[in-house]
Design a protein around this motif. Structure first.
Motif, short mmCIF file in Angstrom:
data_model
loop_
_atom_site.label_atom_id
_atom_site.label_comp_id
_atom_site.label_asym_id
_atom_site.label_seq_id
_atom_site.Cartn_x
_atom_site.Cartn_y
_atom_site.Cartn_z
N GLN A 147 -1.38 8.22 4.75
CA GLN A 147 -1.05 9.15 5.83
C GLN A 147 -1.52 10.57 5.48
O GLN A 147 -2.11 11.25 6.33
N LEU A 201 -2.10 -2.36 6.28
CA LEU A 201 -1.02 -1.67 6.98
C LEU A 201 -0.37 -2.54 8.04
O LEU A 201 -0.99 -3.46 8.58
N GLU A 261 2.09 1.28 11.34
CA GLU A 261 1.43 2.26 10.48
C GLU A 261 -0.01 2.50 10.94
O GLU A 261 -0.47 3.65 11.00
N TRP A 267 1.77 4.03 1.59
CA TRP A 267 1.63 4.52 2.95
C TRP A 267 1.59 6.04 3.00
O TRP A 267 0.81 6.63 3.75
N THR A 291 0.84 -1.19 0.00
CA THR A 291 0.00 0.00 0.00
C THR A 291 0.87 1.24 0.00
O THR A 291 1.94 1.26 0.59
#
Length: 130
Positions: free
Chosen positions: A79, A114, A118, A75, A73
């Motif tokens: 985020q 995740l 994460e 990240w 993924t």
């Protein structure tokens, strides 16, 4: 009981089962179309900046588009989307829209996509919001 009454009971039973089966099929067909209509409405709203459907779509794209090599993924995108969500109330709306559009739980997909580190970081970002 005579033969005629037995045939009548069999006919009634067959028609009853067929009626119940048809009603059940119509129920599920109607439910399918209602879910599809809700998803279409959410999809149309996902083009508006700051709409919960937009955030939901961005998260799904981060899960699906992965990274340069095609696995994992993205990240950084996940985020940044969480940082852009203005409040916990908006996050609840994002969860609802994610379910409407994709038929899946956002939290379950986050847990699947995740690492625990994460995921905990996203929880910290979310808890910092009002």
């Amino acid at each position: 009981m005579d033969d005629k009454k037995i045939r009548q009971l069999k006919t009634i039973a067959i028609y009853s089962v067929a009626g119940i089966g048809s009603a059940t099929g119509l129920f599920f067909l109607g439910r399918h179309f209602i879910k599809k209509a809700r998803a279409n409405i959410s999809e149309k709203r996902s083009l508006e900046e700051g709409d919960p459907a937009t955030f939901a779509k961005q998260l799904k794209m981060a899960f699906d588009n992965d990274n340069y090599f095609g696995w994992g993924t993205n990240w950084k995108v996940v985020q940044s989307v969480f940082e852009a969500i203005p409040s916990k109330a908006m996050y609840s709306k994002v969860q609802r829209e994610y379910m409407n559009i994709y038929g899946k739980s956002l939290n379950a997909d986050l847990e699947d996509e995740l690492s625990s580190e994460e995921y905990n970081e996203l929880i910290r970002i979310l808890n910092a919001k009002a």
